[in-house]
Write an enzyme that holds these catalytic residues in place. Sequence first.
Site, short mmCIF file in Angstrom:
data_model
loop_
_atom_site.label_atom_id
_atom_site.label_comp_id
_atom_site.label_asym_id
_atom_site.label_seq_id
_atom_site.Cartn_x
_atom_site.Cartn_y
_atom_site.Cartn_z
N GLY A 31 6.17 73.37 12.15
CA GLY A 31 5.14 74.39 12.31
C GLY A 31 4.23 74.50 11.11
N HIS A 37 -0.82 67.22 10.86
CA HIS A 37 -0.08 67.29 12.11
C HIS A 37 -0.98 66.97 13.30
CE1 HIS A 37 2.44 70.34 9.76
NE2 HIS A 37 3.31 69.40 10.10
#
Length: 283
Positions: A31, A37
Amino acid sequence: MKVFHNKSELSHYIDQLKVNGKSIGFVPTMGALHKGHLSLVKKAMSKNNVVVVSIFVNPTQFDNQEDLIKYPRTLEADVLLLKALNARGIIVYSPTVRDIYGDNVRSQSFEFDGLEHEMEGAFRQGHFDGVGTIVKRLFEIVKPDRAYFGEKDFQQLQIIKKLVELYNIPVKVIGCPIHRASDGLAMSSRNTRLTKEHRKAAPFIYKTLKSAKIKFGTKSANSVLEWVDKQFKKQPLLELEYFIIADTETLKPVKRKSTKKTYRAFIAAYAGDIRLIDNIALN
């Protein structure tokens, strides 16, 4: 965009996708998503019908409990970032610790042909047992065709490739280039915790790696190690934990250069209490 918190429901949904001939890409994350990402997710989207992004701060890979507590958790913001890419092709899996581990929050023990004892393994006790445990479980739940990992965690990437080999897991592991800020700092969720002064100093890490690469072309590994150590002693805001030049296959530190091998330089440094890592291919 579908968000699952339960592994049974996710697994059942993926089984249905597979029956319908859909290919599954997988991007495991903890996260606090950033552009690094998202670059992995975009790569996965280009090669697969559906992409599963897991968002789970894995407790068993933290040797420092304070780091685990402080690790940023931003699920709502993460989901919004992923929705902006293409919600129809992305599934989020954000499990609880209980959903992954039940009542037994412990790592499995692994042997990765010695890869786990080098660098991060030497400085972070039990770290790669935690990584191996969570990645193996996620592979079992998601059953992906391809999984995508950033080369910033190059040692982790090599260990996951070894995990797949040792357990005959039917997934292709794909390493993706390090995504950097405009000043060269490798993207990391931990960067958000840097003070203004440390954030300004942190690009020194990549600058030093680039210079070390040039020096490695004409000098011995030992002389490059000594040079890097001297550079960090001149930089009061960053504390060098290690700088290692290693064989990319075995991850063992180089003793004498060979034209038949490929090498990579690895670095870990502290900016205040924030630990930053980076690496660069040397040849």
